[in-house]
Design an enzyme around this catalytic site. Structure first.
Site, PDB file in Angstrom:
ATOM      1  N   LYS A   8     -41.505  36.991  -7.940  1.00  0.00           N
ATOM      2  CA  LYS A   8     -41.174  36.177  -6.748  1.00  0.00           C
ATOM      3  C   LYS A   8     -41.768  34.770  -6.851  1.00  0.00           C
ATOM      4  CE  LYS A   8     -43.038  38.724  -3.503  1.00  0.00           C
ATOM      5  NZ  LYS A   8     -43.591  39.920  -4.156  1.00  0.00           N
ATOM      6  N   ARG A  83     -42.361  40.530   5.506  1.00  0.00           N
ATOM      7  CA  ARG A  83     -42.729  41.799   4.886  1.00  0.00           C
ATOM      8  C   ARG A  83     -42.646  42.943   5.893  1.00  0.00           C
ATOM      9  NH1 ARG A  83     -46.370  39.163   0.775  1.00  0.00           N
ATOM     10  NH2 ARG A  83     -46.885  40.672  -0.805  1.00  0.00           N
ATOM     11  N   ARG A 122     -52.028  39.292 -15.450  1.00  0.00           N
ATOM     12  CA  ARG A 122     -51.863  37.972 -14.815  1.00  0.00           C
ATOM     13  C   ARG A 122     -53.200  37.266 -14.629  1.00  0.00           C
ATOM     14  NH1 ARG A 122     -48.411  37.469  -9.353  1.00  0.00           N
ATOM     15  NH2 ARG A 122     -50.018  38.744  -8.387  1.00  0.00           N
ATOM     16  N   ARG A 155     -56.930  37.853 -10.005  1.00  0.00           N
ATOM     17  CA  ARG A 155     -57.000  38.161  -8.572  1.00  0.00           C
ATOM     18  C   ARG A 155     -57.587  39.558  -8.400  1.00  0.00           C
ATOM     19  NH1 ARG A 155     -51.075  36.888  -6.233  1.00  0.00           N
ATOM     20  NH2 ARG A 155     -51.649  38.750  -5.063  1.00  0.00           N
ATOM     21  N   ARG A 166     -50.392  48.483  -4.060  1.00  0.00           N
ATOM     22  CA  ARG A 166     -49.496  47.438  -3.537  1.00  0.00           C
ATOM     23  C   ARG A 166     -48.033  47.779  -3.835  1.00  0.00           C
ATOM     24  NH1 ARG A 166     -51.574  42.468  -6.477  1.00  0.00           N
ATOM     25  NH2 ARG A 166     -49.956  41.347  -5.369  1.00  0.00           N
TER      26      ARG A 166
END
Ligand code: AMP
Length: 211
Positions: A8, A83, A122, A155, A166
């Site tokens: 996204k 969301r 990431r 993160r 998640r």
């Protein structure tokens, strides 16, 4: 829309550059508020760090303010919002009030295995939020941002155990939203397992068909 790791943020950034309209990422807004010690940051920290959802009323306020700003007059790309159905309905009210409308809702699709691999590798720049991947998009110098020289970090919610949480949460929350936007005839699914540019191409084709 799309599960965490579906691309996204990457696609929204590419689209924003291509169409010259702002990319509004609620995750980035919240992380910045946390890093800067803003009141908003204090309110949302525990939800964000544990991979849970921030309460609707907080998010609705944040987005309601942001999309009324001047730079959104020519359009904007939402990444990470809405969301929940309550957020989608409040977005619709704000759009009605500002005489605007959604053109397209994209759902980026990728297998859970690919999502987990993308997220756990990431790394994000602390200073400019640029995104890298230890295997797929490594920075020139390990741990350092190619664009601004800032430090890269993982993160907290990209750790594998939280990533799984998640992804599961996304499946539950997305179902109602997807059927809402399907009903509005705004939804298009795009496979995001290929590279970012191929995915962008498909999104633009879908957008061209709607605008
Ligand atoms: P993201 O960068 O989009 O994965 O968002 C990171 C985290 O910010 C999420 O796991 C949530 O805790 C929070 N968040 C971002 N956008 C929203 C939203 N629209 N509603 C509730 N929580 C959100």
């Amino acid at each position: 829309m799309g599960a965490p790791g579906s691309g996204k943020g990457t696609e929204a950034k590419l689209l924003s550059e291509r169409l010259n309209i702002p990319h509004i990422s609620t995750g980035d807004i919240l992380r910045r508020a946390m890093a800067e010690g803003q009141e908003l940051g204090k309110t949302v920290r525990r939800y964000v760090e544990e991979g849970g959802l921030v309460p609707d009323e907080v998010m609705i306020e944040v987005i309601g303010v942001r999309i009324r700003e001047d730079d959104c007059r020519r359009g904007f790309i939402l990444d990470g919002f809405p969301r929940s159905l309550a957020q989608a309905e409040s977005l619709q009210r704000t759009l009605n009030e500002t005489n605007s409308a959604l053109n397209l809702v994209v759902n980026l699709e990728a297998s859970s295995q690919i999502l987990i691999e993308r997220l756990s590798g990431r790394r994000v720049c602390r200073r400019c939020q640029a995104v890298f991947h230890i295997k797929n998009l490594p920075p020139k110098k390990e741990g350092v941002c190619d664009h601004c020289g800032g430090k890269l970090y993982q993160r907290r919610d990209d750790k594998e155990e939280i990533v799984r949480r998640r992804i599961e949460l996304y499946k539950v929350e997305a179902e109602k939203l997807l059927s809402y936007y399907r009903g509005e005839r705004l939804l298009e699914a795009v496979n995001s397992e290929k590279g970012p540019q191929e995915t962008l191409g498909e999104i633009l084709v879908n957008l061209g068909a709607k605008v």
